[in-house]
Design a protein around this motif. Structure first.
Motif, mmCIF file in Angstrom:
data_model
loop_
_atom_site.group_PDB
_atom_site.id
_atom_site.type_symbol
_atom_site.label_atom_id
_atom_site.label_comp_id
_atom_site.label_asym_id
_atom_site.label_seq_id
_atom_site.Cartn_x
_atom_site.Cartn_y
_atom_site.Cartn_z
ATOM 1 N N ARG A 1 -1.279 -5.346 4.490
ATOM 2 C CA ARG A 1 -2.453 -6.362 4.430
ATOM 3 C C ARG A 1 -3.710 -5.275 4.665
ATOM 4 O O ARG A 1 -4.807 -5.551 3.973
ATOM 5 C CB ARG A 1 -2.327 -7.325 5.628
ATOM 6 C CG ARG A 1 -1.377 -8.114 5.680
ATOM 7 C CD ARG A 1 -1.777 -9.125 4.388
ATOM 8 N NE ARG A 1 -0.661 -10.196 4.266
ATOM 9 C CZ ARG A 1 -1.014 -11.506 4.905
ATOM 10 N NH1 ARG A 1 -2.089 -11.798 5.670
ATOM 11 N NH2 ARG A 1 -0.026 -12.535 4.648
ATOM 12 N N ARG A 2 -3.450 -4.262 5.249
ATOM 13 C CA ARG A 2 -4.777 -3.379 5.401
ATOM 14 C C ARG A 2 -4.904 -2.641 4.339
ATOM 15 O O ARG A 2 -6.354 -2.562 3.867
ATOM 16 C CB ARG A 2 -4.202 -1.951 6.685
ATOM 17 C CG ARG A 2 -5.353 -1.212 6.584
ATOM 18 C CD ARG A 2 -4.849 -0.258 7.691
ATOM 19 N NE ARG A 2 -3.767 0.405 7.376
ATOM 20 C CZ ARG A 2 -3.337 1.403 6.515
ATOM 21 N NH1 ARG A 2 -4.139 1.923 5.719
ATOM 22 N NH2 ARG A 2 -1.974 1.902 6.368
ATOM 23 N N ARG A 3 -3.994 -2.152 3.467
ATOM 24 C CA ARG A 3 -4.337 -1.561 2.009
ATOM 25 C C ARG A 3 -4.812 -2.558 1.077
ATOM 26 O O ARG A 3 -5.890 -1.972 0.266
ATOM 27 C CB ARG A 3 -2.875 -0.954 1.508
ATOM 28 C CG ARG A 3 -2.188 0.104 2.148
ATOM 29 C CD ARG A 3 -1.071 0.399 2.036
ATOM 30 N NE ARG A 3 -0.530 1.629 2.509
ATOM 31 C CZ ARG A 3 0.696 1.787 2.705
ATOM 32 N NH1 ARG A 3 1.800 1.277 2.001
ATOM 33 N NH2 ARG A 3 1.188 2.928 3.470
ATOM 34 N N LEU A 4 -4.293 -3.856 1.093
ATOM 35 C CA LEU A 4 -5.180 -4.927 0.134
ATOM 36 C C LEU A 4 -6.430 -5.171 0.567
ATOM 37 O O LEU A 4 -7.543 -5.205 -0.272
ATOM 38 C CB LEU A 4 -4.324 -6.219 0.356
ATOM 39 C CG LEU A 4 -4.771 -7.211 -0.435
ATOM 40 C CD1 LEU A 4 -4.683 -6.980 -1.939
ATOM 41 C CD2 LEU A 4 -4.016 -8.756 -0.054
ATOM 42 N N ALA A 5 -6.842 -5.095 1.996
ATOM 43 C CA ALA A 5 -8.272 -5.115 2.216
ATOM 44 C C ALA A 5 -9.077 -4.213 1.789
ATOM 45 O O ALA A 5 -10.083 -4.293 1.518
ATOM 46 C CB ALA A 5 -8.211 -5.352 3.817
ATOM 47 N N ILE A 6 -8.667 -2.927 1.859
ATOM 48 C CA ILE A 6 -9.058 -1.754 1.147
ATOM 49 C C ILE A 6 -9.415 -1.752 -0.213
ATOM 50 O O ILE A 6 -10.644 -1.503 -0.744
ATOM 51 C CB ILE A 6 -8.758 -0.514 1.704
ATOM 52 C CG1 ILE A 6 -8.924 -0.316 3.092
ATOM 53 C CG2 ILE A 6 -9.471 0.686 1.151
ATOM 54 C CD1 ILE A 6 -7.752 0.819 3.649
ATOM 55 N N ARG B 1 -15.525 -5.465 -1.596
ATOM 56 C CA ARG B 1 -16.423 -5.503 -2.607
ATOM 57 C C ARG B 1 -17.208 -4.606 -2.238
ATOM 58 O O ARG B 1 -18.056 -3.829 -3.300
ATOM 59 C CB ARG B 1 -17.106 -6.979 -2.419
ATOM 60 C CG ARG B 1 -16.316 -7.973 -3.136
ATOM 61 C CD ARG B 1 -16.996 -9.384 -3.153
ATOM 62 N NE ARG B 1 -15.951 -10.597 -3.410
ATOM 63 C CZ ARG B 1 -16.390 -11.742 -3.758
ATOM 64 N NH1 ARG B 1 -17.750 -11.991 -3.411
ATOM 65 N NH2 ARG B 1 -15.463 -12.470 -4.306
ATOM 66 N N ALA B 2 -17.638 -4.194 -0.967
ATOM 67 C CA ALA B 2 -18.829 -3.343 -0.671
ATOM 68 C C ALA B 2 -18.405 -1.738 -1.044
ATOM 69 O O ALA B 2 -19.002 -0.914 -1.572
ATOM 70 C CB ALA B 2 -19.183 -3.247 0.895
ATOM 71 N N ASN B 3 -17.124 -1.611 -0.613
ATOM 72 C CA ASN B 3 -16.553 -0.062 -0.774
ATOM 73 C C ASN B 3 -14.999 -0.052 -1.109
ATOM 74 O O ASN B 3 -14.382 0.484 -0.523
ATOM 75 C CB ASN B 3 -16.869 0.780 0.241
ATOM 76 C CG ASN B 3 -16.657 2.426 0.152
ATOM 77 O OD1 ASN B 3 -16.696 2.819 -0.926
ATOM 78 N ND2 ASN B 3 -16.434 2.828 1.178
ATOM 79 N N PRO B 4 -14.815 -0.523 -2.556
ATOM 80 C CA PRO B 4 -13.523 -0.526 -2.939
ATOM 81 C C PRO B 4 -12.669 0.887 -3.234
ATOM 82 O O PRO B 4 -13.693 1.799 -3.562
ATOM 83 C CB PRO B 4 -13.767 -1.539 -4.097
ATOM 84 C CG PRO B 4 -14.996 -1.203 -4.717
ATOM 85 C CD PRO B 4 -15.750 -0.955 -3.622
#
Length: 459
Positions: free
Chosen positions: A381-386, A390-393
């Motif tokens: 989940r953490r890696r998917l969020a990173i 949208r701001a800093n993919p």
């Protein structure tokens, strides 16, 4: 003849009166082979009887001469230098009380085994550091006190003893005590409280073994067949994780002792009311200690109260005796029966070479969260969020660089963020299927898109 028969080849003797191409020839050959086998077995029996009779008279029957002796004209002659070494070994063992420490000390001081030269071949042996096996052999060899051992019997020998009986008996008492501690594993860093008490469905005593991976030690109870051989070689048996079966057994005992009916039965034979109160207090303490069976207190308690555990395909049968654990709290003249039997339904799931055990029934309602599995879900989940920020993919390669792992592992783990909600909930609650592990999820090549297909992962 077996090789000939397998190749459909006949055996014909030109100078003898038999021919395996005829029925009479095969009969003649079988008769001769039977008499040859009979003669061989009779000869072997006579040799064994001769050795046994000679040892009963205290005679040395050959072989490698024991330490402190040398062989001359089929007799043992004392070597004074080796005799001093034997006395030194025994004295240091009595002081140290450990073969391991004795071996380390002898190696540090440069003591080596005597060099032996075979009279017939001239081949030399010895001249190396003492191994633990060699030291055990020296410490338990009764010839040092003038006796001869044959199988499990010890007879008075014809050789002069080098040790006095008091020193010998003291050393044997220490060896016996260390063997008992080793069998119970009570002094081990990772003890096995069910050693010599756990039996598989075939009635074989399961033995504690361990394996190391990544610096971590894993304990198992294994059937003898899988220790001496392997499944690839046709061996059969069970291999159960030690911590898991101990935890399952502790939970079953806790559930049983928490039942008011069980407590009433146990205190029924108590003579004094004050002792009945003490018994209830200690039963409550026992339930608390078994809450963590992996702790030293929990391991020691299991070792003291468990008498026998039998495993089958569908149940766990344990015989428990609280008498030793409560001996200090009850008077000796008490006739209370503190033994009981637990029969708990189980389910066995195979994960690799080992069997995973699942308690069923009332005792199996306890959740068991898997920290590795939960961490795997959190990481995905953490890696998917990173990855989707949208701001800093960040790309999978950049994420892999920050975590110092392979980019392919990142790509493969991202799919786990789309597990079915009920599977995620089961993992967080600790009620996931035993076959569902973090290793299995991480090695999953492609996650099914349909939740129904994902639920099949528990199979």
């Amino acid at each position: 003849m077996a090789i000939f028969d397998a190749a459909e080849a006949s055996f014909v003797s030109v100078t003898q009166a038999f021919n395996t191409t005829t029925s009479m020839g095969r009969l003649t050959l079988n008769v001769l082979l039977s008499f040859a086998q009979f003669e061989r077995e009779v000869t072997a029996e006579r040799i064994r009887d001769k050795i046994a009779a000679s040892k009963q008279k205290g005679m040395w029957m050959g072989g490698v001469p024991p330490l402190r002796y040398r062989a001359e004209n089929r007799k043992l002659v004392i070597n004074p230098e080796e005799a001093d070494l034997v006395r030194h070994i025994f004295q240091r063992y009595l002081d140290l009380g450990s073969v391991r420490l004795l071996q380390a000390e002898l190696a540090k001081q440069g003591y080596k085994t005597p060099v032996r030269t075979a009279q017939r071949t001239g081949r030399q042996s010895g001249g190396c550091l003492f191994s633990k096996g060699k030291l055990y052999w020296v410490l338990s060899n009764p010839i040092l006190i003038g006796c001869v051992r044959h199988r499990d019997q010890v007879y008075d020998g014809q050789d002069e003893p080098i040790l006095d009986r008091k020193t010998w008996d003291h050393a044997q008492a220490i060896l016996a005590a260390n063997r008992r501690c080793h069998a119970n594993r009570s002094k081990a860093q990772n003890p096995s409280p069910l050693a010599s008490k756990l039996f598989d469905p075939e009635g074989q005593r399961m033995r504690p073994v361990h394996a190391k991976k990544g610096g971590k030690r894993y304990r198992y109870y294994t059937s003898p067949g899988l220790i001496d051989s392997s499944r690839e070689a046709g061996a059969s048996g069970w291999r159960v994780p030690g911590a898991q079966i101990e935890g399952a057994l502790a939970e079953a005992i806790r559930h049983h002792l928490s039942d008011p009916a069980t407590r009433s039965t146990l205190i029924a034979g108590i003579n004094q009311q004050t002792q009945a109160g003490s018994l209830l207090t200690i039963i409550g303490r026992t339930v608390e200690e078994l809450h963590d069976p992996a702790s030293p207190d929990g391991q020691n308690l299991l070792r003291r109260i468990i008498r026998r555990v039998d495993l089958t395909e569908d149940r766990l049968n344990a015989k428990v005796d609280l008498a030793e654990a409560l001996a200090d709290s009850l008077s000796r003249d008490n006739d209370a029966d503190l033994t009981f039997e637990i029969i708990t339904p189980i389910r066995l799931d195979r994960r690799g070479a080992a069997l995973q055990m699942v308690l069923l029934g009332a005792a199996g309602d306890k959740a068991s969260p898997d920290p590795n599995l939960i961490q795997t879900v959190v990481d995905t989940r953490r890696r998917l969020a990173i990855y989707t920020d949208r701001a800093n993919p960040m790309t999978t390669s950049e994420i892999a660089a920050t975590e110092s792992i392979d980019a392919a592992d990142i790509s493969q783990s991202l799919q786990l963020a789309f597990l079915a909600p009920d599977l995620i909930e089961a993992i967080l609650d600790g009620r996931q299927p035993t076959s569902l592990s973090a290793h299995k999820l991480r090695r999953l090549h492609t996650l099914p898109l349909l939740w129904e297909d994902q639920r099949a992962l528990r199979a």
